[in-house]
Scaffold this active site. Sequence first.
Site, PDB file in Angstrom:
ATOM      1  N   HIS A   1       0.817  -1.229   0.000  1.00 36.04           N
ATOM      2  CA  HIS A   1       0.000   0.000   0.000  1.00 36.04           C
ATOM      3  C   HIS A   1       0.844   1.268   0.000  1.00 36.04           C
ATOM      4  CE1 HIS A   1      -3.361  -2.646   0.615  1.00 36.04           C
ATOM      5  NE2 HIS A   1      -3.079  -2.916   1.875  1.00 36.04           N
TER       6      HIS A   1
HETATM    7 ZN   LIG Z   1      -3.915  -7.305   3.558  1.00 32.49          ZN
END
Ligand SMILES: [Zn+2]
Length: 308
Positions: free
Chosen positions: A121
Site C-alpha cells: 500500500h
Molecule cells: Zn492485507
Amino acid sequence: MLPFHLVYHEGYDLNLGSHVFPSQKFRLIRERLLAEGFATPEDFVAPEPAPDEDLLLVHERGWIQRLKTGKLSYEEILQLEIPYSPEMARAFCLAAGGTTLAAHLALEQGVAYNIGGGFHHAFPDHGEGFCAINDIAVGIRKLQREGKITRAMVVDCDNHHGNGTAAIFAGDPTVFTLSIHQFNNYPAQKPPSSVDVHLSDGVNDEEYLERLSAAYRFPLHGFHPELLVYVAGADPYREDQLGGLSLTLEGLKRRDRLVIETALREGTAVAIVLAGGYAVHLEDTVTIHANTAKVAKEALEAAGWEKK
Ligand SMILES: [Zn+2]
C-alpha cells in the site's frame, strides 16, 4: 539438496505495541521454523537497510526524508495507520533491503523467502495502511537498474488490493502486476493492476484457486518474467479480522504451491514476501507464513532450478 534461504532481521519488528498488525510475527515465524526443525540458524541471512539511492528508485526524496527524520505530518501518520517511531522507519528500510536480497538470492537459487516486507500500500510520495516503503517495487527497480533482470511480475495474493504497487508500475511494460483480492474491502480506490481479480465476499478455496489459476498462468507464460515477486498475504484466511474471504489453511497452501511451482516450471525465479495477516489467533498467521516456506522448499525440490 538445493539451497533455500530465509531473509530475516530482528529489526523487522515495526515496534507497534498492541496493534491489529502483529509486528512480532516476523520473529515468531523464524522461531517456529527453527523449533520445527525446518530451518537451522545458518539458513537465515540478514539484510542491510536499503540505501537511499535504492529507495529513490521508487520514492520521492521528501517522503523518505520526512519518514527517516520523524517529520511526518499528522495527516501522513493518520494515513499510515501506525504509530511513528525511529524503529518503525528503520524496519521499512530493512524490509526493502530484505526483499532486494531475496530477489538476488532467488535469481541464484530459484526461490528465496523474505520473512518480512510485502508493503504493497506504499506509494512514491506517501504511505497507507501500515505500509511506508514499497519493498516490492524497490527490489524490482534495483535489480532492473543492475541489469540482473528485464521483466518482473508481481503476484499479489493478499486479501487487500495492491494499490501502491499498481500505481507505481502503471504504464510500465516491463513489470506485470496481478492482484487477487476481496473487492469490498480496503483500499477504497483501486488503481488498475495489469490484471485485477475482484473477488466477492466469502470466496472459498475452490473458487479462489480457479480464479487465480485462470488469471495467472497465461500472463506468466506469455510475459515470461525473469523474476516473480509473490506477495503471500496470510489474510485471505477465513478467520482473519481484516479480511473477508474464506480460505482454509489447506487452501492457502494450495495457493502457495500454484504460484511458486508454476513459476519455477516456467523458469521464473520467485522471491516471496509476507504482507498482511490478522488472524484471530496469531498462531494461525504464523502457521500460514511458515507453511509458505515449506511449500516453497517442496516446490523447488519438485521443479528444480538451474541458474541462468
Ligand atoms: Zn492485507
